[in-house]
Design a protein around this motif. Structure first.
Motif, PDB file in Angstrom:
ATOM      1  N   ILE A  32      60.816  45.947  43.525  1.00 13.66           N
ATOM      2  CA  ILE A  32      59.901  45.055  44.233  1.00 13.66           C
ATOM      3  C   ILE A  32      60.613  44.583  45.490  1.00 13.66           C
ATOM      4  O   ILE A  32      61.601  43.851  45.429  1.00 13.66           O
ATOM      5  CB  ILE A  32      59.460  43.880  43.348  1.00 13.66           C
ATOM      6  CG1 ILE A  32      58.692  44.432  42.153  1.00 13.66           C
ATOM      7  CG2 ILE A  32      58.618  42.893  44.138  1.00 13.66           C
ATOM      8  CD1 ILE A  32      58.264  43.403  41.150  1.00 13.66           C
ATOM      9  N   THR A  33      60.123  45.063  46.615  1.00  7.62           N
ATOM     10  CA  THR A  33      60.706  44.745  47.917  1.00  7.62           C
ATOM     11  C   THR A  33      59.616  44.169  48.810  1.00  7.62           C
ATOM     12  O   THR A  33      58.424  44.290  48.492  1.00  7.62           O
ATOM     13  CB  THR A  33      61.248  46.026  48.579  1.00  7.62           C
ATOM     14  OG1 THR A  33      60.129  46.899  48.838  1.00  7.62           O
ATOM     15  CG2 THR A  33      62.271  46.732  47.689  1.00  7.62           C
ATOM     16  N   PRO A  34      59.974  43.551  49.919  1.00 10.91           N
ATOM     17  CA  PRO A  34      58.930  43.087  50.847  1.00 10.91           C
ATOM     18  C   PRO A  34      57.979  44.217  51.246  1.00 10.91           C
ATOM     19  O   PRO A  34      56.769  44.020  51.321  1.00 10.91           O
ATOM     20  CB  PRO A  34      59.723  42.561  52.041  1.00 10.91           C
ATOM     21  CG  PRO A  34      61.012  42.092  51.435  1.00 10.91           C
ATOM     22  CD  PRO A  34      61.306  43.119  50.349  1.00 10.91           C
ATOM     23  N   ALA A  35      58.501  45.422  51.448  1.00  6.41           N
ATOM     24  CA  ALA A  35      57.650  46.548  51.836  1.00  6.41           C
ATOM     25  C   ALA A  35      56.699  46.954  50.717  1.00  6.41           C
ATOM     26  O   ALA A  35      55.521  47.239  50.965  1.00  6.41           O
ATOM     27  CB  ALA A  35      58.514  47.742  52.247  1.00  6.41           C
TER      28      ALA A  35
ATOM     29  N   ALA B  10      52.639  46.686  50.950  1.00  9.64           N
ATOM     30  CA  ALA B  10      51.817  47.880  50.738  1.00  9.64           C
ATOM     31  C   ALA B  10      50.784  47.645  49.643  1.00  9.64           C
ATOM     32  O   ALA B  10      49.634  48.073  49.763  1.00  9.64           O
ATOM     33  CB  ALA B  10      52.706  49.074  50.385  1.00  9.64           C
ATOM     34  N   SER B  11      51.171  46.954  48.590  1.00  9.87           N
ATOM     35  CA  SER B  11      50.230  46.721  47.495  1.00  9.87           C
ATOM     36  C   SER B  11      49.081  45.832  47.936  1.00  9.87           C
ATOM     37  O   SER B  11      47.952  45.997  47.489  1.00  9.87           O
ATOM     38  CB  SER B  11      50.935  46.117  46.286  1.00  9.87           C
ATOM     39  OG  SER B  11      51.279  44.774  46.522  1.00  9.87           O
ATOM     40  N   LEU B  12      49.360  44.887  48.823  1.00 12.67           N
ATOM     41  CA  LEU B  12      48.304  43.970  49.250  1.00 12.67           C
ATOM     42  C   LEU B  12      47.346  44.601  50.249  1.00 12.67           C
ATOM     43  O   LEU B  12      46.281  44.057  50.495  1.00 12.67           O
ATOM     44  CB  LEU B  12      48.915  42.696  49.823  1.00 12.67           C
ATOM     45  CG  LEU B  12      49.614  41.823  48.782  1.00 12.67           C
ATOM     46  CD1 LEU B  12      50.316  40.670  49.452  1.00 12.67           C
ATOM     47  CD2 LEU B  12      48.657  41.341  47.718  1.00 12.67           C
TER      48      LEU B  12
END
Length: 115
Positions: free
Chosen positions: A5-8, A12-14
């Motif tokens: 789980i990274t900021p990227a 991307a999921s949102l």
């Protein structure tokens, strides 16, 4: 991060079929949840350790579950590590442990109950 789980990955999921909720204290995000409508799953639920035990996780989980029910699913799933506080949290919240995946993560399910 070791769990991927990274900021990227969150960003991307949102942009896809997901929705997220946050809890803030003094302008700082102290907890968040993300639900994946396409997969009918809870993608993430995290609370900073110093904010645990205040009901934030339960409130964020409830918001995510409500949104997933609104997506017309009758079954929601998630995975978490075995023997963790998270696993105990989901069990207390009524989730049912149904399997263990190939990575050793516990699989939990929550079925919609019809009144």
């Amino acid at each position: 991060m070791a769990i991927g789980i990274t900021p990227a990955s969150v960003a991307a999921s949102l942009t896809a079929e997901c929705r997220g909720w946050v809890a803030e204290h003094s302008g700082r995000i102290v907890a968040f949840s993300i639900a994946d409508g396409e997969a009918s799953s809870i993608f993430a639920l995290f609370v900073l350790p110093e904010y645990e035990g205040r009901g934030l996780g339960g409130q964020l989980l409830a918001a995510a579950v409500r949104w997933l029910w609104d997506q017309h699913t009758d079954l929601i799933w998630l995975t978490t590590g075995p023997g963790t506080r998270a696993a105990r949290f989901y069990e207390r919240a009524g989730w049912r442990h149904t399997a263990t995946d190939a990575k050793g993560e516990l699989c939990f399910e929550l079925r919609r109950t019809v009144p």
